[in-house]
Design an enzyme around this catalytic site. Structure first.
Site, PDB file in Angstrom:
ATOM      1  N   SER A 135       3.495   5.702  -2.699  1.00 42.11           N
ATOM      2  CA  SER A 135       2.877   4.477  -3.172  1.00 42.11           C
ATOM      3  C   SER A 135       3.888   3.364  -2.929  1.00 42.11           C
ATOM      4  O   SER A 135       4.504   3.295  -1.858  1.00 42.11           O
ATOM      5  CB  SER A 135       2.476   4.591  -4.651  1.00 42.11           C
ATOM      6  OG  SER A 135       1.865   3.421  -5.113  1.00 42.11           O
ATOM      7  N   TYR A 149      -3.879  -4.480  -0.129  1.00 37.84           N
ATOM      8  CA  TYR A 149      -2.804  -3.492  -0.175  1.00 37.84           C
ATOM      9  C   TYR A 149      -2.657  -2.959  -1.590  1.00 37.84           C
ATOM     10  O   TYR A 149      -2.558  -1.749  -1.806  1.00 37.84           O
ATOM     11  CB  TYR A 149      -1.499  -4.122   0.303  1.00 37.84           C
ATOM     12  CG  TYR A 149      -0.334  -3.170   0.344  1.00 37.84           C
ATOM     13  CD1 TYR A 149      -0.382  -2.022   1.138  1.00 37.84           C
ATOM     14  CD2 TYR A 149       0.818  -3.407  -0.400  1.00 37.84           C
ATOM     15  CE1 TYR A 149       0.688  -1.140   1.183  1.00 37.84           C
ATOM     16  CE2 TYR A 149       1.893  -2.542  -0.349  1.00 37.84           C
ATOM     17  CZ  TYR A 149       1.819  -1.411   0.437  1.00 37.84           C
ATOM     18  OH  TYR A 149       2.885  -0.533   0.470  1.00 37.84           O
ATOM     19  N   LYS A 153      -3.187   0.918  -3.156  1.00 39.67           N
ATOM     20  CA  LYS A 153      -2.117   1.632  -3.838  1.00 39.67           C
ATOM     21  C   LYS A 153      -2.409   1.857  -5.325  1.00 39.67           C
ATOM     22  O   LYS A 153      -2.083   2.922  -5.863  1.00 39.67           O
ATOM     23  CB  LYS A 153      -0.786   0.892  -3.661  1.00 39.67           C
ATOM     24  CG  LYS A 153      -0.280   0.916  -2.224  1.00 39.67           C
ATOM     25  CD  LYS A 153      -0.124   2.341  -1.694  1.00 39.67           C
ATOM     26  CE  LYS A 153       0.521   2.384  -0.322  1.00 39.67           C
ATOM     27  NZ  LYS A 153       0.688   3.770   0.192  1.00 39.67           N
TER      28      LYS A 153
END
Length: 277
Positions: A135, A149, A153
């Site tokens: 991660s 993004y 994650k």
């Protein structure tokens, strides 16, 4: 230990490459995936049978299951699965194209989910295993200009935390890895930028774009040290739920969690007031 076998996605560069090189030097076997087979010709020439390589684009779910099945079949057993393949997409949410959104989620989120799903039947059958899910500091904290993004994650962290409880009875450990900035090609060579909308010059989202375009911001993290820490985490029992790598990651996550907890405490009376009397 030097007799383990690792399956690592995305070994052509970055953390995947660092981990692969360190493991091979120690005499451990690596099953690695790449999108360009030529990117690891040097490692194959140097380490021979210690390195098993397959071409894989993690946006192809059928290919993921085929490659993972082949790796377990050819190597007999795999001790550690490292979900490493991924990239960053930056720009304001309004700037992103539909195709960019799909590809980011298909790579970082759905691709990682499918690697885990493909590996779990094999790990359960052999009765043990460890999964490392890459991660980022951005899996716990969020910054403008990085919305998709972060979506990928934060999503994979929720998935991983649920699955780690599901598979614990099968002697399968699961660790989320949260690095900060590192001197790999992630930020300036692998990242993607959204088309620019001039209005966002007045938005904090512009800072993420400038960092990528100017390519001058220093990264604090040593990727070799970070890769070694990921490898060493596999020796911890039970598996750590998370490992944070980099002083910037620690400081940022600490600030985000402290603020989130303070905000939650302020909501306590409201939360309790909405129960049935």
């Amino acid at each position: 230990m030097n007799d383990r076998t690792w399956l690592i996605t995305g070994i052509s560069s970055g953390f995947g490459r660092q981990m692969t090189e360190q493991l091979l030097k120690r005499g451990e076997r690596v099953a690695g995936t790449v999108r360009n087979m030529e990117a690891v010709n040097d490692l194959q020439a140097k380490y021979g049978d210690l390195l098993w390589v397959s071409k894989l684009d993690v946006t192809d779910t059928l290919a993921i299951h085929r490659v993972v099945d082949n790796a377990f079949h050819d190597l007999g057993s795999i001790d550690v699965v490292v979900n490493n393949a991924g990239y960053g997409l930056f720009g304001a949410a309004e700037e992103l194209t539909d195709e960019q959104i799909r590809h980011q989620l298909e790579t970082n989120l759905i691709g990682s989910i499918q690697v885990v799903r493909a590996a779990l039947p094999h790990l359960r059958k052999q009765g043990y295993g460890r999964i490392l899910q890459l991660s980022t500091v951005g899996g716990q904290a969020a910054f403008p200009g990085s919305s998709l993004y972060h979506a990928s994650k934060w999503g994979i962290e929720g998935f991983a935390e649920s699955v780690m409880a599901e598979v614990a009875p099968f002697n399968i450990g699961f660790t989320i890895v949260e690095p900060g900035s590192a001197r790999t090609n992630f930020r300036y060579q692998s990242s993607a930028l959204a088309p620019k909308i001039d209005a966002y010059e007045a938005s904090p989202a512009i800072h993420a774009r400038r960092i990528i375009e100017e390519a001058k911001a220093p990264s604090l993290g040593d990727p070799a040290k970070m890769a070694a820490a990921m490898i060493n985490s596999v020796d911890q029992n039970p598996a750590p739920k998370r490992i944070v790598l980099g002083s910037d990651a620690y400081s940022t996550i600490h600030k985000a969690l402290t603020e989130r907890l303070a905000e939650l405490e302020q909501q306590k009376d409201l939360a309790f007031s909405t129960d049935f009397d």
